[in-house]
Design a protein around this motif. Structure first.
Motif, PDB file in Angstrom:
ATOM      1  N   THR A   1      -2.140  -1.266  -3.694  1.00 45.27           N
ATOM      2  CA  THR A   1      -1.180  -0.431  -4.589  1.00 45.27           C
ATOM      3  C   THR A   1      -0.796   0.720  -4.037  1.00 45.27           C
ATOM      4  O   THR A   1       0.372   1.120  -3.983  1.00 45.27           O
ATOM      5  N   LEU A   2      -1.766   1.719  -3.694  1.00 49.10           N
ATOM      6  CA  LEU A   2      -1.519   3.032  -3.104  1.00 49.10           C
ATOM      7  C   LEU A   2      -0.612   3.034  -1.905  1.00 49.10           C
ATOM      8  O   LEU A   2       0.279   3.679  -1.551  1.00 49.10           O
ATOM      9  N   VAL A   3      -1.191   2.115  -0.862  1.00 50.74           N
ATOM     10  CA  VAL A   3      -0.286   2.067   0.495  1.00 50.74           C
ATOM     11  C   VAL A   3       1.032   1.695   0.050  1.00 50.74           C
ATOM     12  O   VAL A   3       2.147   2.216   0.678  1.00 50.74           O
ATOM     13  N   GLY A   4       1.355   0.923  -0.887  1.00 49.28           N
ATOM     14  CA  GLY A   4       2.709   0.112  -1.083  1.00 49.28           C
ATOM     15  C   GLY A   4       3.565   1.257  -1.860  1.00 49.28           C
ATOM     16  O   GLY A   4       4.716   1.260  -1.527  1.00 49.28           O
ATOM     17  N   ALA A   5       2.625   2.162  -2.620  1.00 52.18           N
ATOM     18  CA  ALA A   5       3.429   3.147  -3.344  1.00 52.18           C
ATOM     19  C   ALA A   5       4.037   4.240  -2.437  1.00 52.18           C
ATOM     20  O   ALA A   5       5.273   4.728  -2.800  1.00 52.18           O
ATOM     21  N   VAL A   6       3.168   4.541  -1.437  1.00 48.01           N
ATOM     22  CA  VAL A   6       3.735   5.807  -0.841  1.00 48.01           C
ATOM     23  C   VAL A   6       4.235   5.354   0.720  1.00 48.01           C
ATOM     24  O   VAL A   6       5.379   6.087   1.204  1.00 48.01           O
TER      25      VAL A   6
ATOM     26  N   PHE B   1      -1.163  -2.021   5.693  1.00 47.23           N
ATOM     27  CA  PHE B   1      -0.469  -1.047   6.672  1.00 47.23           C
ATOM     28  C   PHE B   1       0.674  -0.256   6.288  1.00 47.23           C
ATOM     29  O   PHE B   1       1.684  -1.244   5.490  1.00 47.23           O
ATOM     30  N   GLY B   2       0.855   1.054   6.249  1.00 49.36           N
ATOM     31  CA  GLY B   2       2.012   1.638   5.838  1.00 49.36           C
ATOM     32  C   GLY B   2       2.032   2.810   6.627  1.00 49.36           C
ATOM     33  O   GLY B   2       1.478   3.514   7.201  1.00 49.36           O
ATOM     34  N   ARG B   3       3.205   3.651   6.287  1.00 46.17           N
ATOM     35  CA  ARG B   3       3.688   4.750   7.151  1.00 46.17           C
ATOM     36  C   ARG B   3       4.259   5.918   5.994  1.00 46.17           C
ATOM     37  O   ARG B   3       5.220   5.463   5.295  1.00 46.17           O
ATOM     38  N   ILE B   4       3.945   7.194   6.165  1.00 46.77           N
ATOM     39  CA  ILE B   4       4.586   8.177   5.429  1.00 46.77           C
ATOM     40  C   ILE B   4       4.820   9.428   6.241  1.00 46.77           C
ATOM     41  O   ILE B   4       3.787   9.706   6.775  1.00 46.77           O
ATOM     42  N   SER B   5       5.852  10.081   6.116  1.00 47.70           N
ATOM     43  CA  SER B   5       6.048  11.429   6.526  1.00 47.70           C
ATOM     44  C   SER B   5       5.715  12.450   5.848  1.00 47.70           C
ATOM     45  O   SER B   5       6.362  12.612   4.816  1.00 47.70           O
TER      46      SER B   5
ATOM     47  N   ARG C   1      -0.174   3.972  -8.540  1.00 45.81           N
ATOM     48  CA  ARG C   1       1.160   3.396  -8.371  1.00 45.81           C
ATOM     49  C   ARG C   1       2.099   4.441  -8.316  1.00 45.81           C
ATOM     50  O   ARG C   1       3.201   4.104  -8.160  1.00 45.81           O
ATOM     51  N   SER C   2       1.794   5.689  -8.294  1.00 41.97           N
ATOM     52  CA  SER C   2       2.848   6.718  -8.239  1.00 41.97           C
ATOM     53  C   SER C   2       2.808   7.138  -6.610  1.00 41.97           C
ATOM     54  O   SER C   2       1.793   7.781  -6.175  1.00 41.97           O
ATOM     55  N   ARG C   3       3.909   7.249  -6.092  1.00 45.86           N
ATOM     56  CA  ARG C   3       4.181   7.672  -4.784  1.00 45.86           C
ATOM     57  C   ARG C   3       3.914   9.354  -4.676  1.00 45.86           C
ATOM     58  O   ARG C   3       3.136   9.708  -4.000  1.00 45.86           O
ATOM     59  N   LYS C   4       4.240  10.112  -5.824  1.00 43.93           N
ATOM     60  CA  LYS C   4       3.907  11.655  -5.792  1.00 43.93           C
ATOM     61  C   LYS C   4       2.380  11.707  -5.784  1.00 43.93           C
ATOM     62  O   LYS C   4       1.760  12.525  -5.098  1.00 43.93           O
ATOM     63  N   SER C   5       1.652  11.247  -6.670  1.00 46.02           N
ATOM     64  CA  SER C   5       0.185  11.225  -6.753  1.00 46.02           C
ATOM     65  C   SER C   5      -0.451  10.853  -5.538  1.00 46.02           C
ATOM     66  O   SER C   5      -1.273  11.428  -4.897  1.00 46.02           O
ATOM     67  N   GLY C   6      -0.023   9.686  -5.021  1.00 46.96           N
ATOM     68  CA  GLY C   6      -0.773   9.194  -3.808  1.00 46.96           C
ATOM     69  C   GLY C   6      -0.511  10.147  -2.540  1.00 46.96           C
ATOM     70  O   GLY C   6      -1.237  10.421  -1.705  1.00 46.96           O
ATOM     71  N   LYS C   7       0.832  10.732  -2.451  1.00 49.45           N
ATOM     72  CA  LYS C   7       1.198  11.595  -1.432  1.00 49.45           C
ATOM     73  C   LYS C   7       0.160  12.864  -1.487  1.00 49.45           C
ATOM     74  O   LYS C   7      -0.226  13.459  -0.432  1.00 49.45           O
TER      75      LYS C   7
END
Length: 206
Positions: free
Chosen positions: A37-42, A79-83, A177-183
């Motif tokens: 869930t975290l990887v998918g959210a961010v 696997f995911g990627r975030i800047s 579940r939150s992109r902001k929280s995960g970041k």
């Protein structure tokens, strides 16, 4: 936020055309804690997932207490990627939670700058193997308590004590579940890894 130095990666130059620094971060924790869930959210790209449907055979070896509605499980990695900034890109590798898949951990952990250990206060003991693994291998990590609906809330120092963490290990709250929280969690682990690296470098120089 100081990303001037980390693990020997070349960060010289200020040209806007230069390639951003790529950093590997592991997302670990027990079965059903929210890693996928975290990887998918961010993730800024469509995440790669290696999930399989839980079978009756799997029910006999996987403890579903507290996650009875879970129907799939990661069998290799997410696997995911975030800047994080224009100069820093994180590549996220979510580890499988069940002990029968731990043989892939050494490969996934190779070259990682740091790790996030997701924790569920309903099943806190499930993250002990992840904590033990990163402590043994000297990998900087933070513990992120995933705040599930209806789960009892604990003070962060209570979680530190329950997991017997070193005082310097950050413990934070998050919503996977939150992109902001995960970041925010990912920024915390990068900053912690930077501090740890500088401390090791200073100790070696002394």
């Amino acid at each position: 936020m100081d990303y001037a130095h980390s693990d020997g990666v070349d960060r010289t130059g200020t040209s806007p055309d230069r390639m951003p620094t790529a950093v590997k971060i592991l997302i670990a924790g027990g079965f059903g804690v929210g890693k996928t869930t975290l990887v998918g959210a961010v993730s800024e790209t469509r995440p790669l997932r290696t999930e399989e449907v839980l079978t009756e055979e799997g029910h006999s070896v996987d403890d579903l207490s507290g996650v009875e509605t879970k129907t799939t499980t990661t069998v290799a990695m997410d696997f995911g990627r975030i800047s994080i900034t224009d100069d820093l890109v994180l590549y996220l590798f979510g580890t499988p939670g069940q002990d029968r898949f731990w043989f892939v951990w050494d490969e996934l952990a190779l070259g990682a700058l740091g790790a996030v250990v997701l924790a569920d206060t309903r099943r806190l003991a499930d993250c002990f193997p992840s904590v033990d693994y990163f402590e043994k291998h000297g990998t900087p990590f933070v513990v992120a308590v995933n705040c599930f609906d209806g789960a009892r809330r604990y003070e962060l120092d209570e979680v530190t004590q329950a997991l017997s963490l070193d005082p310097g290990v950050p413990v934070v709250l998050c919503d996977a579940r939150s992109r902001k929280s995960g970041k925010e969690v990912l920024i915390a682990v990068v900053e912690h890894a930077m501090r740890s690296h500088r401390a090791v470098t200073a100790a070696s120089a002394g």
